[in-house]
Write a protein that holds these residues in place. Structure first.
Motif, PDB file in Angstrom:
ATOM      1  N   ILE A  99      85.194 -67.628 -18.735  1.00  0.00           N
ATOM      2  CA  ILE A  99      84.528 -66.614 -19.562  1.00  0.00           C
ATOM      3  C   ILE A  99      83.040 -66.927 -19.671  1.00  0.00           C
ATOM      4  O   ILE A  99      82.188 -66.040 -19.538  1.00  0.00           O
ATOM      5  CB  ILE A  99      85.165 -66.550 -20.965  1.00  0.00           C
ATOM      6  N   GLY A 100      82.724 -68.195 -19.908  1.00  0.00           N
ATOM      7  CA  GLY A 100      81.324 -68.579 -20.026  1.00  0.00           C
ATOM      8  C   GLY A 100      80.538 -68.266 -18.769  1.00  0.00           C
ATOM      9  O   GLY A 100      79.415 -67.757 -18.832  1.00  0.00           O
ATOM     10  N   MET A 101      81.130 -68.549 -17.608  1.00  0.00           N
ATOM     11  CA  MET A 101      80.429 -68.299 -16.347  1.00  0.00           C
ATOM     12  C   MET A 101      80.358 -66.810 -16.018  1.00  0.00           C
ATOM     13  O   MET A 101      79.456 -66.379 -15.295  1.00  0.00           O
ATOM     14  CB  MET A 101      81.091 -69.090 -15.221  1.00  0.00           C
ATOM     15  N   LEU A 102      81.293 -66.012 -16.534  1.00  0.00           N
ATOM     16  CA  LEU A 102      81.187 -64.563 -16.362  1.00  0.00           C
ATOM     17  C   LEU A 102      79.867 -64.064 -16.946  1.00  0.00           C
ATOM     18  O   LEU A 102      79.187 -63.213 -16.368  1.00  0.00           O
ATOM     19  CB  LEU A 102      82.352 -63.851 -17.059  1.00  0.00           C
ATOM     20  N   PHE A 103      79.501 -64.610 -18.111  1.00  0.00           N
ATOM     21  CA  PHE A 103      78.264 -64.188 -18.757  1.00  0.00           C
ATOM     22  C   PHE A 103      77.034 -64.819 -18.108  1.00  0.00           C
ATOM     23  O   PHE A 103      75.938 -64.280 -18.216  1.00  0.00           O
ATOM     24  CB  PHE A 103      78.296 -64.551 -20.241  1.00  0.00           C
ATOM     25  N   SER A 104      77.215 -65.947 -17.430  1.00  0.00           N
ATOM     26  CA  SER A 104      76.064 -66.622 -16.830  1.00  0.00           C
ATOM     27  C   SER A 104      75.498 -65.838 -15.663  1.00  0.00           C
ATOM     28  O   SER A 104      74.381 -66.102 -15.217  1.00  0.00           O
ATOM     29  CB  SER A 104      76.455 -68.018 -16.357  1.00  0.00           C
ATOM     30  N   ALA A 105      76.248 -64.858 -15.172  1.00  0.00           N
ATOM     31  CA  ALA A 105      75.787 -64.075 -14.029  1.00  0.00           C
ATOM     32  C   ALA A 105      74.770 -63.017 -14.427  1.00  0.00           C
ATOM     33  O   ALA A 105      74.628 -62.006 -13.753  1.00  0.00           O
ATOM     34  CB  ALA A 105      76.983 -63.417 -13.330  1.00  0.00           C
ATOM     35  N   GLY A 106      74.071 -63.218 -15.525  1.00  0.00           N
ATOM     36  CA  GLY A 106      72.966 -62.335 -15.868  1.00  0.00           C
ATOM     37  C   GLY A 106      73.231 -61.366 -16.981  1.00  0.00           C
ATOM     38  O   GLY A 106      72.299 -60.822 -17.577  1.00  0.00           O
ATOM     39  N   VAL A 107      74.499 -61.095 -17.305  1.00  0.00           N
ATOM     40  CA  VAL A 107      74.810 -60.101 -18.317  1.00  0.00           C
ATOM     41  C   VAL A 107      74.597 -60.655 -19.718  1.00  0.00           C
ATOM     42  O   VAL A 107      74.266 -59.928 -20.652  1.00  0.00           O
ATOM     43  CB  VAL A 107      76.262 -59.596 -18.156  1.00  0.00           C
ATOM     44  N   GLY A 108      74.763 -61.981 -19.876  1.00  0.00           N
ATOM     45  CA  GLY A 108      74.626 -62.588 -21.195  1.00  0.00           C
ATOM     46  C   GLY A 108      73.289 -62.325 -21.845  1.00  0.00           C
ATOM     47  O   GLY A 108      73.187 -62.163 -23.066  1.00  0.00           O
ATOM     48  N   ILE A 109      72.225 -62.272 -21.027  1.00  0.00           N
ATOM     49  CA  ILE A 109      70.901 -62.061 -21.595  1.00  0.00           C
ATOM     50  C   ILE A 109      70.783 -60.695 -22.255  1.00  0.00           C
ATOM     51  O   ILE A 109      69.991 -60.495 -23.168  1.00  0.00           O
ATOM     52  CB  ILE A 109      69.821 -62.240 -20.500  1.00  0.00           C
ATOM     53  N   GLY A 110      71.574 -59.734 -21.804  1.00  0.00           N
ATOM     54  CA  GLY A 110      71.547 -58.408 -22.414  1.00  0.00           C
ATOM     55  C   GLY A 110      71.968 -58.431 -23.871  1.00  0.00           C
ATOM     56  O   GLY A 110      71.550 -57.576 -24.663  1.00  0.00           O
ATOM     57  N   LEU A 111      72.809 -59.412 -24.232  1.00  0.00           N
ATOM     58  CA  LEU A 111      73.219 -59.545 -25.629  1.00  0.00           C
ATOM     59  C   LEU A 111      72.003 -59.728 -26.534  1.00  0.00           C
ATOM     60  O   LEU A 111      71.909 -59.126 -27.610  1.00  0.00           O
ATOM     61  CB  LEU A 111      74.147 -60.752 -25.790  1.00  0.00           C
ATOM     62  N   ILE A 112      71.083 -60.564 -26.106  1.00  0.00           N
ATOM     63  CA  ILE A 112      69.924 -60.882 -26.923  1.00  0.00           C
ATOM     64  C   ILE A 112      68.913 -59.735 -26.909  1.00  0.00           C
ATOM     65  O   ILE A 112      68.376 -59.336 -27.942  1.00  0.00           O
ATOM     66  CB  ILE A 112      69.247 -62.183 -26.428  1.00  0.00           C
ATOM     67  N   TYR A 113      68.646 -59.223 -25.726  1.00  0.00           N
ATOM     68  CA  TYR A 113      67.574 -58.240 -25.571  1.00  0.00           C
ATOM     69  C   TYR A 113      67.934 -56.893 -26.189  1.00  0.00           C
ATOM     70  O   TYR A 113      67.121 -56.262 -26.874  1.00  0.00           O
ATOM     71  CB  TYR A 113      67.234 -58.068 -24.088  1.00  0.00           C
ATOM     72  N   TRP A 114      69.182 -56.438 -25.941  1.00  0.00           N
ATOM     73  CA  TRP A 114      69.559 -55.085 -26.352  1.00  0.00           C
ATOM     74  C   TRP A 114      70.468 -55.041 -27.572  1.00  0.00           C
ATOM     75  O   TRP A 114      70.748 -53.960 -28.084  1.00  0.00           O
ATOM     76  CB  TRP A 114      70.276 -54.371 -25.196  1.00  0.00           C
ATOM     77  N   GLY A 115      70.952 -56.203 -28.036  1.00  0.00           N
ATOM     78  CA  GLY A 115      71.958 -56.232 -29.095  1.00  0.00           C
ATOM     79  C   GLY A 115      71.579 -55.462 -30.348  1.00  0.00           C
ATOM     80  O   GLY A 115      72.405 -54.746 -30.929  1.00  0.00           O
ATOM     81  N   THR A 116      70.340 -55.595 -30.782  1.00  0.00           N
ATOM     82  CA  THR A 116      69.860 -54.871 -31.959  1.00  0.00           C
ATOM     83  C   THR A 116      69.168 -53.572 -31.565  1.00  0.00           C
ATOM     84  O   THR A 116      69.343 -52.532 -32.205  1.00  0.00           O
ATOM     85  CB  THR A 116      68.872 -55.755 -32.749  1.00  0.00           C
ATOM     86  N   ALA A 117      68.391 -53.628 -30.484  1.00  0.00           N
ATOM     87  CA  ALA A 117      67.483 -52.535 -30.152  1.00  0.00           C
ATOM     88  C   ALA A 117      68.190 -51.257 -29.701  1.00  0.00           C
ATOM     89  O   ALA A 117      67.847 -50.158 -30.160  1.00  0.00           O
ATOM     90  CB  ALA A 117      66.515 -52.997 -29.071  1.00  0.00           C
ATOM     91  N   GLU A 118      69.185 -51.379 -28.808  1.00  0.00           N
ATOM     92  CA  GLU A 118      69.748 -50.150 -28.235  1.00  0.00           C
ATOM     93  C   GLU A 118      70.500 -49.298 -29.254  1.00  0.00           C
ATOM     94  O   GLU A 118      70.238 -48.090 -29.345  1.00  0.00           O
ATOM     95  CB  GLU A 118      70.653 -50.467 -27.036  1.00  0.00           C
TER      96      GLU A 118
END
Length: 550
Positions: A99-118
């Protein structure tokens, strides 16, 4: 069986020269064009991006829905029992690390960037209805879930499954070209295969570099709030250099000690941050709204997923959001797909598809509820009682999506320690993204080798950092992002072909698996290892036989 020819090229011991050299020329050519003619590049690729999202939006909508339908079918059908590897093989990685490596493929960063904003942005400027209302709040969450939910992960799951199947079951290189074998045959080892892999390198490199460039802007914003660090180009280039050095160290440590360990750390930090936000935030609202948000999404995800603004008379909103996301996910699919396939050996198709589709979106949905949903909740309360207004939150979203999460944290205790944790998470996500991307690009340019030489991965990791710094300094990141979207259209056509090729390959494998099962049943002393005596010398072309390990 034929294979992709790999040979030494200067300091690089094992590369596919047509893919490596052509990819390098195209990347360097684009960078020179973007730096010397920044405005022209931005205009050209901006126009192409708008043309594709406006005129081919229906194609992306069709593709995403077909990918979702196909994944559901494969998980529920008899094909779900086929294992990605030997039929007796256990998964290579534990569920937690996977599961951790699933997010390491670049999608995890979207949590931080878009989590509040979108979610907050859709609440303020909805495509349908009046802004800042309860109904619009529900709609904002629905659209956010749509963009990050079942459709997106079904696409990743399908591309990854195609790659894993033809690699682990058929012995073909772990490369995009291999997914087209049932149609092209041995031609995949020639110019057609080279072209598909070059397209995948292009999308991977530019997608990750764009995210790296935009990510350092968010890190700089966090450091400014923490330590008063100047928000400047010098700091941002220094951050890129720092992240690149960490990525290089991760590369040297290898997949198990590098990406795996950093991913485990990030999952732990994610759990800590979520726990903090839930306990010290509106806890009851978060749990109540999470269940309601999931229910609302499941009740509308089919009509919302097929919505094309046909009756609204204009297509500006969807082109800027939903279609943009679909094209972006498609352009990232080779990168994410290859990496997920690489870490998924030993899982059945059913386990693989359901895991890739459901586990990440559960975490994503809870995250968006906790950050975006709470931000919307604050705005709804402020509409009832102006004394509860959250000054600066809306303005932060309007000014810079990346700063929204830091503004939200200001309304919680321990603001600085939590902001520091968020900055650390962003850095780690980008390190694993850069490492994962260099790993995938190296596999593609090394003929699908699953363990390419580290010196080549070091080269690509360093190249990503240099390109990000150069384009950030020249102001060419927007052109790069548009170019990645443009690359999504031709790869979307490749994915359509992959759908037919995978079904054709699976139907043959199911017959082989059925015969093997019959053998186990009828042989008095048979066990699962007995079938290893049967070797299929040419499973792809010859008559069906019991494959080794089946």
């Amino acid at each position: 069986m034929d294979h992709v020819k790999v040979e030494r090229l200067g300091p690089f011991p094992r590369v596919s020269k047509p893919v490596f050299i052509t990819s390098g020329i195209l990347i360097v050519g684009f960078i020179i064009f973007g730096v010397l003619f920044t405005e022209t590049a931005g205009t050209l690729f901006g126009f192409l991006q708008g043309f594709i999202t406006d005129k081919f939006g229906w194609l992306f909508i069709l593709l995403m829905n077909l990918a979702l339908a196909l994944c559901i079918y494969l998980a529920m059908s008899r094909y779900g029992d086929i294992r990605l590897g030997l039929q007796t093989e256990a998964p290579q990685y534990s569920l937690f690390s996977w599961i951790g490596m699933l997010f390491s493929a670049g999608v995890g960063i979207g949590l931080i960037y878009w989590g509040t904003a979108e979610p907050l942005y859709h609440f303020m400027a909805p495509p349908l209805g009046e802004p800042n209302s309860v109904e619009t709040a529900k709609q904002a969450i629905n659209f956010t879930f749509l963009h990050w939910g079942l459709h997106a992960w079904a696409l990743y799951a399908f591309v990854a499954l195609s790659l894993a199947y033809f690699h682990y079951r058929r012995g073909l290189p772990l490369s995009i070209r291999s997914t087209l074998y049932p149609l092209l045959g041995k031609k995949i080892f020639g110019r057609w295969g080279h072209a598909v892999d070059i397209l995948a390198v292009f999308g991977t490199m530019f997608g990750v570099v764009t995210s790296l460039g935009l990510g350092v802007l968010q890190i700089n914003s966090g450091l400014e709030k923490l330590f008063g660090t100047p928000n400047s180009l010098t700091v941002q280039i220094a951050l890129i250099a720092f992240i690149t050095v960490l990525a290089v160290i991760s590369v040297l440590m290898g997949l198990d000690k590098g990406i795996k360990r950093l991913s485990d750390i990030n999952i732990g930090l994610t759990a800590i941050l979520l726990g903090f936000m839930v306990i010290l935030g509106p806890t009851l609202f978060i749990f109540d709204s999470f269940l309601e948000n999931v229910g609302n999404y499941l009740s509308v995800f089919v009509p919302l997923g097929l919505w094309g603004e046909a009756y609204e008379g204009q297509e500006n909103w969807q082109s800027s959001w939903t279609i943009f996301y679909w094209a972006w996910w498609v352009s990232w699919a080779p990168f994410v797909g290859i990496f997920i396939a690489r870490i998924s050996r030993g899982r059945t198709i059913r386990e693989f598809v359901l895991g890739v589709m459901l586990i990440p979106i559960t975490i994503l949905f809870f995250w968006f509820t906790t950050f975006g949903g709470v931000a919307i909740h604050m705005e709804l309360l402020a509409a009832i009682d102006p004394a509860l207004a959250s000054p600066g939150l809306v303005e932060a979203v309007q000014a810079d999506f990346g700063s929204a999460i830091f503004k939200l944290i200001e309304y919680y205790p321990l603001t600085k320690p939590i902001t520091f944790i968020i900055v650390i998470m962003i850095v780690l996500w980008f390190v694993t993204s850069s490492d994962s991307a260099s790993f995938v690009i190296d596999m593609l340019t090394a003929g699908g080798d699953t363990n390419p030489p580290k010196i080549q991965r070091l080269f690509w990791a360093s190249t990503e950092g240099v390109i990000a710094a150069v384009l950030l300094a020249a102001g060419g990141l927007s052109a790069l992002q548009a170019a990645a979207i443009v690359a999504g259209l031709p790869f979307a056509l490749v994915v359509f072909v992959m759908m037919y090729a995978l079904l054709r390959g699976l139907s043959r494998d199911q017959l082989i698996l059925y015969r093997a099962q019959q053998y186990y049943i009828t042989a008095e002393s048979a066990d699962h290892n007995t079938a290893n005596e049967f070797v299929d010398e040419d499973l792809l072309e010859g008559p069906p036989k019991i494959a080794k390990g089946d």
